[in-house]
Structures are given as C-alpha cells and as structure tokens.
Design a protein around this motif. Sequence first.
Motif, PDB file in Angstrom:
ATOM      1  N   ILE A   1       0.869  -1.182   0.000  1.00 41.35           N
ATOM      2  CA  ILE A   1       0.000   0.000   0.000  1.00 41.35           C
ATOM      3  C   ILE A   1       0.904   1.229   0.000  1.00 41.35           C
ATOM      4  N   ILE A   2       0.769   2.035  -1.047  1.00 37.16           N
ATOM      5  CA  ILE A   2       1.632   3.209  -1.200  1.00 37.16           C
ATOM      6  C   ILE A   2       0.817   4.460  -0.884  1.00 37.16           C
ATOM      7  N   GLY A   3       1.395   5.371  -0.117  1.00 41.97           N
ATOM      8  CA  GLY A   3       0.679   6.597   0.244  1.00 41.97           C
ATOM      9  C   GLY A   3       1.338   7.841  -0.326  1.00 41.97           C
ATOM     10  N   LYS A   4       0.663   8.954  -0.109  1.00 42.73           N
ATOM     11  CA  LYS A   4       1.239  10.240  -0.510  1.00 42.73           C
ATOM     12  C   LYS A   4       2.359  10.615   0.453  1.00 42.73           C
ATOM     13  N   HIS A   5       3.172  11.596   0.041  1.00 39.86           N
ATOM     14  CA  HIS A   5       4.227  12.090   0.921  1.00 39.86           C
ATOM     15  C   HIS A   5       3.654  12.459   2.293  1.00 39.86           C
ATOM     16  N   PHE A   6       4.279  11.940   3.314  1.00 35.70           N
ATOM     17  CA  PHE A   6       3.910  12.214   4.706  1.00 35.70           C
ATOM     18  C   PHE A   6       2.452  11.873   5.024  1.00 35.70           C
ATOM     19  N   ASP A   7       1.905  10.939   4.254  1.00 35.46           N
ATOM     20  CA  ASP A   7       0.552  10.485   4.577  1.00 35.46           C
ATOM     21  C   ASP A   7       0.561   8.995   4.912  1.00 35.46           C
ATOM     22  N   GLU A   8       1.367   8.635   5.902  1.00 30.98           N
ATOM     23  CA  GLU A   8       1.342   7.263   6.390  1.00 30.98           C
ATOM     24  C   GLU A   8      -0.030   6.962   7.004  1.00 30.98           C
ATOM     25  N   GLN A   9      -0.710   7.998   7.467  1.00 28.78           N
ATOM     26  CA  GLN A   9      -1.989   7.780   8.160  1.00 28.78           C
ATOM     27  C   GLN A   9      -3.001   7.027   7.287  1.00 28.78           C
ATOM     28  N   THR A  10      -3.098   7.451   6.020  1.00 25.23           N
ATOM     29  CA  THR A  10      -4.054   6.773   5.143  1.00 25.23           C
ATOM     30  C   THR A  10      -3.630   5.323   4.892  1.00 25.23           C
ATOM     31  N   ILE A  11      -2.311   5.106   4.792  1.00 25.12           N
ATOM     32  CA  ILE A  11      -1.832   3.724   4.649  1.00 25.12           C
ATOM     33  C   ILE A  11      -2.290   2.896   5.851  1.00 25.12           C
ATOM     34  N   PHE A  12      -2.078   3.459   7.057  1.00 25.08           N
ATOM     35  CA  PHE A  12      -2.474   2.737   8.266  1.00 25.08           C
ATOM     36  C   PHE A  12      -3.976   2.436   8.277  1.00 25.08           C
ATOM     37  N   LYS A  13      -4.725   3.413   7.838  1.00 26.47           N
ATOM     38  CA  LYS A  13      -6.178   3.266   7.823  1.00 26.47           C
ATOM     39  C   LYS A  13      -6.599   2.093   6.934  1.00 26.47           C
ATOM     40  N   VAL A  14      -6.053   2.073   5.712  1.00 21.48           N
ATOM     41  CA  VAL A  14      -6.405   1.026   4.751  1.00 21.48           C
ATOM     42  C   VAL A  14      -5.873  -0.326   5.227  1.00 21.48           C
ATOM     43  N   ALA A  15      -4.601  -0.318   5.668  1.00 20.17           N
ATOM     44  CA  ALA A  15      -3.973  -1.575   6.073  1.00 20.17           C
ATOM     45  C   ALA A  15      -4.711  -2.198   7.245  1.00 20.17           C
ATOM     46  N   TYR A  16      -5.105  -1.360   8.187  1.00 22.46           N
ATOM     47  CA  TYR A  16      -5.789  -1.870   9.371  1.00 22.46           C
ATOM     48  C   TYR A  16      -7.160  -2.430   8.998  1.00 22.46           C
ATOM     49  N   ALA A  17      -7.857  -1.701   8.135  1.00 20.05           N
ATOM     50  CA  ALA A  17      -9.180  -2.177   7.708  1.00 20.05           C
ATOM     51  C   ALA A  17      -9.048  -3.538   7.020  1.00 20.05           C
ATOM     52  N   TYR A  18      -8.041  -3.654   6.172  1.00 19.21           N
ATOM     53  CA  TYR A  18      -7.824  -4.921   5.474  1.00 19.21           C
ATOM     54  C   TYR A  18      -7.463  -6.023   6.465  1.00 19.21           C
ATOM     55  N   GLU A  19      -6.522  -5.706   7.334  1.00 19.08           N
ATOM     56  CA  GLU A  19      -6.043  -6.698   8.292  1.00 19.08           C
ATOM     57  C   GLU A  19      -7.186  -7.222   9.167  1.00 19.08           C
ATOM     58  N   GLN A  20      -8.078  -6.314   9.571  1.00 18.00           N
ATOM     59  CA  GLN A  20      -9.180  -6.703  10.437  1.00 18.00           C
ATOM     60  C   GLN A  20     -10.176  -7.617   9.740  1.00 18.00           C
ATOM     61  N   SER A  21     -10.149  -7.577   8.406  1.00 20.94           N
ATOM     62  CA  SER A  21     -11.128  -8.396   7.690  1.00 20.94           C
ATOM     63  C   SER A  21     -10.510  -9.686   7.154  1.00 20.94           C
ATOM     64  N   THR A  22      -9.259  -9.942   7.513  1.00 22.30           N
ATOM     65  CA  THR A  22      -8.591 -11.168   7.053  1.00 22.30           C
ATOM     66  C   THR A  22      -7.873 -11.805   8.235  1.00 22.30           C
ATOM     67  N   ASP A  23      -7.375 -12.996   8.032  1.00 23.16           N
ATOM     68  CA  ASP A  23      -6.640 -13.635   9.141  1.00 23.16           C
ATOM     69  C   ASP A  23      -5.219 -14.026   8.760  1.00 23.16           C
ATOM     70  N   TRP A  24      -4.742 -13.487   7.635  1.00 26.58           N
ATOM     71  CA  TRP A  24      -3.390 -13.860   7.181  1.00 26.58           C
ATOM     72  C   TRP A  24      -2.351 -13.569   8.250  1.00 26.58           C
ATOM     73  N   HIS A  25      -2.553 -12.448   8.916  1.00 26.42           N
ATOM     74  CA  HIS A  25      -1.533 -12.018   9.893  1.00 26.42           C
ATOM     75  C   HIS A  25      -1.509 -12.892  11.137  1.00 26.42           C
ATOM     76  N   THR A  26      -2.500 -13.732  11.285  1.00 26.85           N
ATOM     77  CA  THR A  26      -2.520 -14.598  12.479  1.00 26.85           C
ATOM     78  C   THR A  26      -1.849 -15.947  12.213  1.00 26.85           C
ATOM     79  N   ARG A  27      -1.537 -16.197  10.961  1.00 24.79           N
ATOM     80  CA  ARG A  27      -0.920 -17.496  10.648  1.00 24.79           C
ATOM     81  C   ARG A  27       0.566 -17.466  11.008  1.00 24.79           C
ATOM     82  N   ARG A  28       1.068 -18.640  11.317  1.00 23.24           N
ATOM     83  CA  ARG A  28       2.463 -18.682  11.765  1.00 23.24           C
ATOM     84  C   ARG A  28       3.199 -19.827  11.104  1.00 23.24           C
ATOM     85  N   PRO A  29       4.470 -19.650  10.908  1.00 26.92           N
ATOM     86  CA  PRO A  29       5.242 -20.763  10.338  1.00 26.92           C
ATOM     87  C   PRO A  29       5.422 -21.863  11.375  1.00 26.92           C
ATOM     88  N   LYS A  30       5.534 -23.090  10.901  1.00 24.92           N
ATOM     89  CA  LYS A  30       5.826 -24.207  11.816  1.00 24.92           C
ATOM     90  C   LYS A  30       7.331 -24.412  11.828  1.00 24.92           C
TER      91      LYS A  30
END
Lengths: 510, 486
Positions: free
Chosen positions: A480-509
């Motif tokens: 996710i690429i944002g505008k200069h000094f707009d990490e906030q929008t990246i965080f907003k989108v990334a968090y929304a996506y993360e909350q709707s998926t479970d990829w980040h909860t998976r772990r390597p064995k």
Amino acid sequence: MSLHHSTRRGTPYLGCPGARRKGGLKLKLNELTVSDVRKLIDNREITARDVIDDTYKRIDEVEDRVKAFITLTRDDAYRMADNAGDTIKSGKSSLLAGVPIAVKDNMCTKGVLTTCASKMLYNFVPPYESTVTGRLSAQNYVLVGKTNLDEFAMGSSTENSSFHTTKNPWNLECVPGGSSGGSAAAVAADECIAALGSDTGGSIRQPASLCGVVGLKPTYGRVSRYGLVAFASSLDQIGPITKNVTDAAIIMNAIGGHDPSDSTSAPLELPDFALSLGQDIKGLKIGIPKEYFVEGMNEDVEASVRAAIRKLESLGAVIVEVSLPHTGYAIATYYLLATSEASSNLARYDGVKYGFRADGKDLLDMYMNTRAQGFGPEVKRRIMLGTYALSAGYYDAYYKKAQQVRTLIKQDFDKAFTQADVIITPTSPSAAFRIGEKATDPLQMYLSDIFTISINLAGVPAMSLPCGFTKDNLPVGLQIIGKHFDEQTIFKVAYAYEQSTDWHTRRPKL
Amino acid sequence: MSEDRKQNTVYGKYEAVIGLEVHAQMQTDTKLFCGCSTKFGSGPNSQTCPVCIGMPGVLPVLNRKAVEFAIKTGLAMHCSIAPYSRFARKNYFYPDLPKGYQISQYELPLCVGGHIEILVEGTVRKIGITRIHMEDDAGKNIHEAKGNYSFVDLNRAGVPLMEIVSEPDIRSPKEAAEYMRKVRSIVRYLGVCDGNMEQGSLRCDANVSIRPVGQETLGVKAELKNMNSFRFVERALEYEIKRQIKVIEDGGKVVQETRLWDSAAGVTQSMRSKEEAHDYRYFPEPDLVPMATAPELIAEIKAGLPELPDDKRKRFVSQFGLPEYDAELLTSEKALAAWYESAVSEGGQPKAVSNWIMGEVMRLLNESNKTIEECPIRPGQLAAMLRLIDNGTISGKIAKTVFEEMFMSGKDAETVVKEKGLVQISDEGAIEKAVDEVLAKSASEVERFRAGDDKLLGFFVGQVMKATKGKANPQLLNELLRKKLG
C-alpha cells in the motif's frame, strides 16, 4: 472472522486476564504483539523479564535453524528488561517498556557490535547511538539483538551477508528476502516482538512480504537516518517490521519525527498513527497502476493481490486505474543513483580509522588490500558501478540523467495521487525463492525489487502486509503506497484490510 | 595592444595571467558540520566526535554562523549571493580525509561574481572574484621520522573554510601579493578569519600561465601549491613565470600540471601531471538539503557590514586629503585605521599623523613585535606631541627622541620633555651665544663660507645643535647664522 485485533494469533487471553499465570494456558509471551505486551505488563499480569525469558527461550530453540541474528545481546536485554520493570514498578510506563525488539545490524548501537554484515566492520563497536535506537530506549525497549542483512544492506536475500544466510521461517530452504531479512525472519519466527529494518529499494517491504509480516517504509524524511550506516543517503529510510499493523503504528510513534542531527529529516509534527486505526475506508480511492500487473508475475501472487483488492472494494473503497508511466525506468535509475551514492558513502572504509585493515607495503597498497578483502562481491560491484557513473565524462549520461528520470518517476506518483488516496500493488513479483536460486544472477536478484524501488525514488511511504499464501504455503505481501507524509491513510487502509482477514494470524511451523 | 601597455609588462614580450584560490579558515567557534571546537593547537584528536571522524552512519548539520560569515565575505567582495545553493561531495582517498570525501560546493556556490580593488604602483586595479564557496577542511597527517608509522590528527577535520576564487585578472606576482593582502585585510575587517598564514588560517593556490602580449587566448597553466606567506606567493610566481618563459623560449611547451613551491630551494617542482589529476566525481551532497538564502537574511547581514578597506581608503583620501598610498596603508588594518582616525580627532594634523604612523609608530611596533592594538602610546598622546612641535616647544628632530621615550614608558610627551629637559631653546640670546662660540672656533670654515661654499651652513647648524644638545629652535638658529655670516 471475529478475532480481536490486538492478538496476532488470536490467542484468547483477553477473555481471561492473567490466564497464563492462573489458568495454566501455555501462552508464549514472545508470540505476543507490542500492544499485547504493553497491556499485560501495565496490568502487572506479566513482567518485562517474563517476556524476555520467553523470547530467549524461543531463540535458543529456533535460531540455529533461522539464523536471523548476527549478535544476540542477552545480557543487555536482561538489564534493559529489569530497567523497564523498575520503571513500571515506579508507576510509570512508556510506549515500549519491556518490549523485546530486534534491530538490523546497520543501525549504530552504543557499545554493541554493529557490523553491517560486512567483514569490513567485523569488530566495529559504535561509540554513539543512532537516533532511532535512542528513541526506542527513551521508551524503555529491550534490545534482543542485531539482525542479519545483506552486506551494507545491498541485496534482496541476505545471501550477501559476510557471516551467514538467514532462512525463511516458512521454509528453511528459502530466503527471507532482504536486505532486512534477519529482522523479518526474527519477527516471523517470534524471536522478538518487533524489529527495525531499513529500506533503500525495498529492503523492509520485500522481506516482510516474503516472511508474512508487516513492514513499513516511511516517507523519506519521516524517520531520522542519524546512526543508520548509509548505503544510499537519498533513498535510505528506517521503518518497523511487526506482526501486525497496530504494532507498526506504535513503533512509528516512537521512532518518527524531526531530528536536528539529520538535516534531511522533515521538520513536521508527528501525527499519532494509532488514531488512524479503525477508521472507515468507505469512498476512499484506491489506485491500481496498470504497469504493475504485468506478465511474469507469479500467478499465486497475482491472485492474492487481486483478491485483496476485491476485499478492500467490499469494504467500501473505490478502485480506480492509475498510470505510473515511467515505471520501466525505475530499476536502471535506481541502480545508477543508489550505487553512485554508495560509492561515496563507502569510501570511509579505508582501513585507517576503524574496522578491518589489511597490511600493505605502502598507503595505496593498504587501501587496495583492505577494500579488496573487506568488501564482498556485491558491494564491490556496486561501488564500481557508482564510481563509473560519477566519473568525468559519464556523469551527465548516467548520474544526471538518472536524477532527471527520478524527477519524472516522482511526478508519476504526484499525478497518480491526484486520482487516488493510496496505490496498491504486489510487494514482490514472487514469493520467497530458494537459497542460491538467484545468488549468481545479480540482474534476476535486482528484479525482485521491481515493485518497491520506484517508491524510494519518489520518496513516498509504503507498507507491505500479508495478503495470502502461495500453493507452496509461502506468504504473499500486499503493498500500500501513500502520498508524501501520509502514512496515516496507509495505516487506515492496512488496518481495515487486516481486520477483515486472518493472514496475519498465521504462523510458520518451526 | 598599445605601446605603453607593452612597456608596462614586466616580462618583455610576455605577460603573465594569474588567478588565485584563497582558502580562508572561518573563525567560528565550532566546526562546519558538528559541534566540535575549532581551537588551534590542542592535543591530537582532542577536538573530534563521531561526525568529524567519519564514523559509519553519522550525518552533517550545517553551521549557520559559517553561512553568515561566507555571505558577509561575499557581500564585502561585491558578490551576488545565490538564493539557492547546495553542497557537493568531492571524492578522494587520503588518511586525513576521514569520510573519503570533502563536503564542498561545486555547481551552485553561495557567492558569485564580485571584485576587490588593489593598489599597485599608485594605480587602483579591480580584480574579479569568480566565486566564494564553503567547504570543510581535512585533518593533518604526521609522519614519524623513524619507524614505519604515520599519525593522523583530525582536530582540523571539519573546520569551516571559504574558498575565494579570483578571475585570471592578476598580471604580476606583486599584484598577486597585493591581492592576497587585500583579501586578508577584508576578512580581518569582517572578523570572519584571523588571516594567520603561519597557522594556515589563510592559504593560497595559484593558477599561472604566460602568453605573448596581445594574445587573447590563455596559455597552458600550472597550479602552484604550498605558498604560505605573501613573500612566498610573490617569489613562487616570479620563479614560475620565468620558468615558463624559459620553457617557451627554448622551444618547448608548458604542460598542465600541479607544482609545489619549495621555499628552501626557491623553486617550484612538479607534483602531478594533468593525467595524474584526481577525478573528484563531484555530485550533490545527499545528506544536506539545498540551501535557500532568504533575501531578509542577506539584507540584515549587509546592513551590519562594517566600513570596508576600499571604502575607508576612499574616505581617507577625500576627508583627510591623504595620498592614495597613505590611505591604502592606514586602512589595511581596521585597528590601525581606527588609531589614525582617533589621533586626528584628538587634533593631530591628518598628514602629520599619517607620516608619524607610517614612520615612527610602525618602526617601533615592528621592533618590539607589537600590533597596533598593543601600542603603548594612545592616539591622543601622539596628537598632543604633534602640538608641542607645532607650538615650537620641541623640534621635529627632538620629537623622535621624545616619542621613543613615550613608547618605552607610556608617558605623555609633555612629561618626557620636562623630565629630560628637552624643551626647545627659543631664547634668542642663548642661541646667539652658542652661535658666536661656534663661529669663533671655526675661523677657516667661516672664511670658506664667505668665499661662497654655501654647503657649510649645515656644518654650522650641526655644531650649534651639538652644543645645545639639539634643543636650539632650528628656525631661529638659521636666521641668526645667516645674519652673523651675511
């Protein structure tokens, strides 16, 4: 999906506070996230010492196989954990009190070996602290150790480390990506709670993608580079590698902001990135650059990224096609500018003042022997490329032209961002590749950064976060690429996506 | 080329073309890119930090004071100040260069296109200034006489320098030395550099070539290095110009090269040829943002500039009626000019004060190795002494003795005159008595004088002065002698 956001693994400790101690649940503290650790320590359910205990237990268990670290700082870690414990006992707390964090071995840590994975600095102990680690210290973090990288951050696999290659925790026969491969692998393998990486052309995002973790390259100028051993000064940027988006926001809150010691750090007030988490993305415009979905991309990667885009659309985002027409010139431009700067930045390693020195019959001989023996082949290749590009008679055709193209690439983004709030691409054209697969073919290796390099040239921020797995069960990253000094929008989108998926909860064995 | 121009050149049918690059160490308290002290003469490497030692990962932060000093100098030399300038890296390997590059300015220097005026043989010449830029100094290598080691002292590494580059407008070694003196004078007026050539605060490289008088195109130049005094600048250029003329007269060609002045041998020697010259691979310094210079800052600095040597010289000429030569000399140092003006304002006659400063004051200061600031005589004391001459209390000749005594003791002229009994004898009777005695003893000289040997008047004056210990009023004495001998 109904996971609580603050647990990466979905471990239901919040339902029964203090469960680990009283209920006997085998909750491993090293598997927690920064925000988990913060809450449990502040609630006096666990101590900083408990966290570092579990972290080192894990390291003892898997580090032989993962080889994420160059230096483990066990004694320092316990001392720092006890200090954090004292702080908390005294009724105070801070963002990172007692949180074990691994630091890429190209950031200077006072009194702690800092090698850049180079023979040239095999014995270098900095007498000063980098700004970022100083800021982590101010938040009472616990330094777990210094992580492996490609020598002087030059590479995409950690195979260019002078010491050893780090393994991908998802498949030990694969690379973890690079150059921050050690940091990404350490986070993925739960050998730390979070880590710092540095990113010149993708060195945070590509390994984060290949190891299935979150990695953010902030806007150029957002985080101080003071104490980061320079590779390419106009491109280098430090950022977090974490288990989830929330943790990336917390670390950014700790390390970001203007630093008078770095003239290129922006004199802007640092927003509270945690405030961006949980905001609605309805109506937010997501740009998809047509130039990034090209032939040759791994089909599993493409499928995962396209699915992620659909997911965001389903959350209310509006998808628009954008164009970044100069994308095709990015790699050539990058390898002229980055190597030019590197050729100058690495001139100080001459055997005179610190680090490795080889004998020689006179000064010139000493210089040549030192640099011939002290640097590895990829570093030498880049020094030679950069020296050539800056030479009299070639400067205009190479360095200067590349600067002009860099401006065009930056303008591409400026233009695209008039149509979109963020731009989404794959982080890497493929998932983790096998150790040795590209090691002898620098061009193939350079192509693994094809989606990340333009971002550094433009100076904009970008995050990689997990968005799926290949058929071989290797993680795929979404950029996710944002505008200069707009990490906030990246965080907003990334968090929304993360909350709707479970990829980040998976772990390597492991 | 006109006939008189031809005659003006020092080298017959050739003329020399010289451009100077002066490195002036800026008198800031701290280094250009870190907070280390710039003090001279401390223990090796005692004034260093990770930044100026070139540790991995460190970054430069520009010293604002240095920028102001450079702008000051630029304005004083009539340069325009670039609204946008930037630093560049100059890459080369040497142990005294810890980063492996010098942070300098290349494409976009801070100051461009100025000039300064020099006075050579009574004529004012304008020498163009191409540019002034900032850069950091290197450290120092110290080679052990025996043993196989060299040492590196990085105290000087990072000390701020200005490089002042002249146009190739200089035509003789004398002009070059005058140019250097003027640069030194200006930077000292501004307080931006102490101008100490022995300690290396002011250093100079010269580009020199020759060409036949009347030819427009430039000859092949040599770059001269290592000239650390005004005298050496002059001597090295003198030698080099003659060397180049000889090469050409012998049918050879001057080659482009860097040559080192060897002051002991009095010659320049080839250091490296053009082919061996470094390729410095300049490129914009990515660790520093481009510098935008606000017009307000420039205006503020301009408003704070002191009166500069050239302006002061012009004023001294018009206000005090001094010759250019006097004015140039008196204004070469700010403190000297102030001393002069103070003496005049205390009532000293302008030209008389000038004569005394250029004569006795300078002589006594030189002999006692003192600067004008350390002069034991105050300007008002000189003015008071000049009044004693004017009112006939002492003669000009006695005044030199009085002044010397004032210099040694710090006493006023009047006190010295009283204590030493140096008051001029203006009593006609007393002088007449002395004259009579002398004439009585010198019968043959009197005869010869009367026979037409006019020169003997001096002899009689001298004899009477001797008898009166120099105190006889010279005017009265002359009158009496003429009367008695007439």
